[in-house]
Design an enzyme around this catalytic site. Structure first.
Site, PDB file in Angstrom:
ATOM      1  N   SER A  87       0.824  -1.243  -0.030  1.00 43.61           N
ATOM      2  CA  SER A  87       0.067  -0.018  -0.122  1.00 43.61           C
ATOM      3  C   SER A  87       0.918   1.114  -0.087  1.00 43.61           C
ATOM      4  CB  SER A  87      -0.955   0.056   1.080  1.00 43.61           C
ATOM      5  OG  SER A  87      -1.774   1.260   1.183  1.00 43.61           O
TER       6      SER A  87
ATOM      7  N   LYS B  85      -4.285  -6.930   3.264  1.00 45.24           N
ATOM      8  CA  LYS B  85      -4.374  -5.781   2.138  1.00 45.24           C
ATOM      9  C   LYS B  85      -5.576  -5.547   1.651  1.00 45.24           C
ATOM     10  CE  LYS B  85      -3.304  -2.650  -0.373  1.00 45.24           C
ATOM     11  NZ  LYS B  85      -3.130  -2.472  -1.855  1.00 45.24           N
TER      12      LYS B  85
ATOM     13  N   HIS C 226      -7.414  -3.741   4.393  1.00 48.86           N
ATOM     14  CA  HIS C 226      -7.004  -2.455   4.343  1.00 48.86           C
ATOM     15  C   HIS C 226      -7.759  -1.555   3.188  1.00 48.86           C
ATOM     16  CE1 HIS C 226      -4.336   0.440   2.304  1.00 48.86           C
ATOM     17  NE2 HIS C 226      -3.850   0.783   3.457  1.00 48.86           N
ATOM     18  N   ASN C 227      -7.858  -2.290   1.948  1.00 45.22           N
ATOM     19  CA  ASN C 227      -8.647  -1.565   1.032  1.00 45.22           C
ATOM     20  C   ASN C 227     -10.063  -1.353   1.325  1.00 45.22           C
ATOM     21  OD1 ASN C 227      -6.040  -1.528  -0.096  1.00 45.22           O
ATOM     22  ND2 ASN C 227      -6.824  -2.353  -2.276  1.00 45.22           N
TER      23      ASN C 227
ATOM     24  N   GLU D 158     -10.199   1.503   3.714  1.00 46.19           N
ATOM     25  CA  GLU D 158      -9.826   2.639   2.847  1.00 46.19           C
ATOM     26  C   GLU D 158     -11.063   3.260   2.141  1.00 46.19           C
ATOM     27  OE1 GLU D 158      -6.439   2.247   0.090  1.00 46.19           O
ATOM     28  OE2 GLU D 158      -7.567   2.768  -1.240  1.00 46.19           O
TER      29      GLU D 158
HETATM   30  P1  NDP Z   1       0.195  -1.022 -14.261  1.00 49.04           P
HETATM   31  O1  NDP Z   1      -1.056  -1.075 -15.021  1.00 49.04           O
HETATM   32  O2  NDP Z   1       0.732   0.436 -14.040  1.00 49.04           O
HETATM   33  O3  NDP Z   1       1.309  -2.108 -14.842  1.00 49.04           O
HETATM   34  C1  NDP Z   1       0.991  -3.377 -14.920  1.00 49.04           C
HETATM   35  C2  NDP Z   1       2.386  -3.990 -15.259  1.00 49.04           C
HETATM   36  O4  NDP Z   1       2.047  -5.531 -15.700  1.00 49.04           O
HETATM   37  C3  NDP Z   1       2.840  -3.445 -16.564  1.00 49.04           C
HETATM   38  O5  NDP Z   1       4.262  -3.601 -16.552  1.00 49.04           O
HETATM   39  C4  NDP Z   1       2.403  -4.628 -17.570  1.00 49.04           C
HETATM   40  O6  NDP Z   1       3.260  -4.799 -18.738  1.00 49.04           O
HETATM   41  C5  NDP Z   1       2.323  -5.684 -16.692  1.00 49.04           C
HETATM   42  N1  NDP Z   1       1.769  -6.873 -17.255  1.00 49.04           N
HETATM   43  C6  NDP Z   1       0.268  -6.780 -17.512  1.00 49.04           C
HETATM   44  N2  NDP Z   1      -0.134  -7.901 -18.051  1.00 49.04           N
HETATM   45  C7  NDP Z   1       1.008  -8.650 -18.299  1.00 49.04           C
HETATM   46  C8  NDP Z   1       1.282  -9.976 -18.673  1.00 49.04           C
HETATM   47  N3  NDP Z   1       0.155 -10.749 -19.283  1.00 49.04           N
HETATM   48  N4  NDP Z   1       2.354 -10.511 -18.748  1.00 49.04           N
HETATM   49  C9  NDP Z   1       3.549  -9.804 -18.318  1.00 49.04           C
HETATM   50  N5  NDP Z   1       3.369  -8.561 -17.569  1.00 49.04           N
HETATM   51  C10 NDP Z   1       2.167  -7.874 -17.964  1.00 49.04           C
HETATM   52  O7  NDP Z   1      -0.344  -1.387 -12.736  1.00 49.04           O
HETATM   53  P2  NDP Z   1      -0.044  -0.980 -11.296  1.00 49.04           P
HETATM   54  O8  NDP Z   1       1.644  -1.135 -11.271  1.00 49.04           O
HETATM   55  O9  NDP Z   1      -0.594   0.059 -10.789  1.00 49.04           O
HETATM   56  O10 NDP Z   1      -0.215  -2.290 -10.360  1.00 49.04           O
HETATM   57  C11 NDP Z   1       0.524  -3.530 -10.515  1.00 49.04           C
HETATM   58  C12 NDP Z   1      -0.161  -4.340  -9.243  1.00 49.04           C
HETATM   59  O11 NDP Z   1      -0.179  -3.674  -7.984  1.00 49.04           O
HETATM   60  C13 NDP Z   1      -1.832  -4.573  -9.220  1.00 49.04           C
HETATM   61  O12 NDP Z   1      -2.086  -5.878  -9.052  1.00 49.04           O
HETATM   62  C14 NDP Z   1      -2.176  -3.494  -8.614  1.00 49.04           C
HETATM   63  O13 NDP Z   1      -3.547  -3.648  -8.154  1.00 49.04           O
HETATM   64  C15 NDP Z   1      -1.393  -3.405  -7.517  1.00 49.04           C
HETATM   65  N6  NDP Z   1      -1.181  -2.049  -6.794  1.00 49.04           N
HETATM   66  C16 NDP Z   1      -1.385  -1.038  -7.475  1.00 49.04           C
HETATM   67  C17 NDP Z   1      -1.345   0.297  -6.681  1.00 49.04           C
HETATM   68  C18 NDP Z   1      -1.503   1.496  -7.234  1.00 49.04           C
HETATM   69  O14 NDP Z   1      -1.464   2.465  -6.436  1.00 49.04           O
HETATM   70  N7  NDP Z   1      -1.355   1.646  -8.515  1.00 49.04           N
HETATM   71  C19 NDP Z   1      -1.261   0.261  -5.287  1.00 49.04           C
HETATM   72  C20 NDP Z   1      -1.078  -1.028  -4.371  1.00 49.04           C
HETATM   73  C21 NDP Z   1      -1.018  -2.264  -5.290  1.00 49.04           C
HETATM   74  P3  NDP Z   1       3.105  -3.785 -20.018  1.00 49.04           P
HETATM   75  O15 NDP Z   1       3.603  -2.253 -19.676  1.00 49.04           O
HETATM   76  O16 NDP Z   1       3.814  -4.475 -21.175  1.00 49.04           O
HETATM   77  O17 NDP Z   1       1.430  -3.632 -20.248  1.00 49.04           O
END
Ligand code: NDP
Length: 467
Positions: free
Chosen positions: A133, A188, A191-192, A195
């Site tokens: 988080s 988590k 937590h959400n 939230e």
């Molecule tokens: P993003 O959408 O910004 O990034 C997702 C990433 O996953 C990208 O690098 C993407 O690659 C990759 N990806 C998606 N599908 C595949 C696949 N099939 N194979 C390989 N790589 C893949 O997401 P976030 O970084 O925001 O979130 C990531 C995780 O963290 C999620 O589960 C989210 O719920 C969780 N999270 C997010 C928060 C936030 O504030 N954003 C806070 C806490 C947890 P590509 O660039 O090639 O599409």
């Protein structure tokens, strides 16, 4: 040279976490998938952007990524929850070895984490389901981390995780081992859930001040600033103050944002999980449903033209609103912790509640002074609502909450979380409730039987209600 730690998925969170690890002196291998003409050289381009990543290596080939890591390999998966996690794990399986450690840092469902952990453990691979988080900024400067899985696996990565985590007031890392199986992701998820309700309660307080007391957003921000000290200080209130002050030209930006809130599913999961446990988390569900109703924009516009209700003209007292705000938050946190305790007992996770709550004191979206207060109270009270502190706060604020609920209802202002906190409080402090009517109805139509007050542990009874 082989690197110490690997990250797969360089989206919002993966990138910030990578920079955080690098800022803490770790050498990294970073992987992002290759998609022709869309996602090319993502990892190397990212590394070239930030000087702190000069010791990192970038890959879009999974095999070379895996081979670049010191063994046992420690790989954090930061991809979208769901199928993407399974695909990444499937692809990794032909390259990693027994003893390696995979950490899923996304918002995966805890039941999926249980299954993945089992599958990987059969192959000798350690798996940690870790709640993260703090959003993008927290991931960069210090997130709150909730790792669950096998303790032996956690110990192998503890040093890395505790290094990048936020630190509490005593400089302890906001990263503690939560428990076995999917417990980290469960915590988590809750937590959400907390939230969701924390956000909704602020939205309701805003709505009351804006539409009953007819205050401008900056005036509301000033009131919230006075609240954002002492026991009511919290991160979500802090960011809402900034939001309310933001203008685009002469217009408040908040007035330009469509009033339809969306969600990514963890709120629904929390409602389902708490229902499965029979543990009431009514504030979180009320907040979730408020988002659903907000999304029905077209329907709301149509109905608003058909219905016009009379309005009361009395204003709300801002001091009462502050007390109501804190009381609703207390109920929200109480319910959330109760869900975690229930899950821990039901699933045998052995969660240490105090430890768990301590990772929420900094770095996460629900970080607050209230959490710190709860930690000091959990030490001596298994039920925080029985503590002298909360009994006093609740007794002195109950009237204010009631006033706020009544005035808002008189003004036809929806306040699902404020009213639900009052309903819950009135129910949970009621010695005799209405469960007897429900039991009688169930027995009447379905012969579900009932217990008698004069023999509560004795046999179940059925009555022929028509004779
Ligand atoms: P993003 O959408 O910004 O990034 C997702 C990433 O996953 C990208 O690098 C993407 O690659 C990759 N990806 C998606 N599908 C595949 C696949 N099939 N194979 C390989 N790589 C893949 O997401 P976030 O970084 O925001 O979130 C990531 C995780 O963290 C999620 O589960 C989210 O719920 C969780 N999270 C997010 C928060 C936030 O504030 N954003 C806070 C806490 C947890 P590509 O660039 O090639 O599409």
């Amino acid at each position: 040279m082989k690197t110490e730690f690997g990250i797969i998925g360089l989206g919002v969170m993966g990138k910030s976490l990578a920079r955080n690890f690098a800022n803490n002196g770790f050498s990294l291998s970073l992987f992002n998938r290759h998609v022709d003409n869309i996602e090319e050289n993502v990892a190397t381009n990212f590394i070239n952007q930030f000087s702190e990543l000069s010791n990192s290596q970038g890959f879009d080939n999974l095999e070379t990524f895996v081979n670049s890591l010191q063994t046992p390999r420690k790989i954090l998966i930061m991809v979208n929850a769901g199928k993407a996690v399974d695909m990444v794990i499937d692809n990794l399986l032909s390259h990693i070895e027994p003893g390696d450690i995979l950490i899923d840092g996304g918002n995966s469902h805890y039941k999926k984490t249980d299954k993945r952990g089992q599958l990987l453990s059969n192959k000798g691979i350690h798996f940690i389901g870790m709640g993260v988080s703090g959003g993008e900024e927290g991931a960069l400067t210090g997130p709150s981390l909730m790792p669950g899985g096998h303790m032996d696996a956690y110990k192998l990565v503890e040093g890395f995780l505790q290094n990048i985590a936020a630190k509490d007031d005593n400089n302890n890392p906001c990263c503690k081992y939560i428990g076995t199986e999917g417990s980290g992701h469960f915590v988590k998820m809750v937590h959400n859930g907390i939230e969701y309700a924390e956000m909704q309660i602020i939205a309701e307080a805003y709505s009351i001040l804006r539409f009953i007391n007819k205050l401008e957003p900056t005036e509301i921000a000033s009131i919230f600033e006075t609240w954002n000290h002492g026991d009511t200080k919290n991160y979500l209130l802090e960011i809402t103050i900034d939001i309310l002050k933001k203008k685009e030209g002469d217009t408040y930006l908040i007035d330009l944002i469509l009033d339809q809130s969306s969600h990514k599913g963890t709120g629904s999961w929390t409602t389902i999980a708490s229902a499965e446990l029979g543990a009431p988390f009514t504030l979180s569900s009320a907040a979730l449903n408020a988002r659903f109703v907000s999304a029905l924009k077209e329907k709301r516009v149509t109905l608003s033209q058909l219905y016009e209700f009379n309005e009361n003209t009395s204003l709300v007292n801002v001091d009462s609103l502050k007390k109501a705000y804190q009381l609703a938050r207390i109920i929200n946190h109480y319910q959330g912790l109760d869900v975690i305790e229930n899950a821990s007992n039901t699933y045998g996770w052995h969660i240490d509640l105090k430890n768990t709550v301590s990772v929420w004191t900094n770095g996460c979206i629900i970080a607050s002074e209230l959490i710190k207060k709860i930690i000091s109270i959990i030490e001596t009270n298994s039920n925080i609502l029985e503590s002298d502190y909360f009994v006093e706060v609740i007794k002195t604020s109950h009237h204010s909450l009631k006033d706020i609920v009544l005035t808002s209802l008189n003004h036809n202002i929806p306040i699902p979380c404020f009213s639900e906190s009052l309903n819950y409080l009135n129910s949970v402090t009621q010695e005799s409730g209405t469960g007897n009517i429900i039991q009688a109805q169930r027995d009447y139509f379905g012969t579900h039987t009932y217990k008698r007050k004069d023999d509560p542990t004795g046999p179940s009874h059925h009555t022929n209600w028509k004779s």
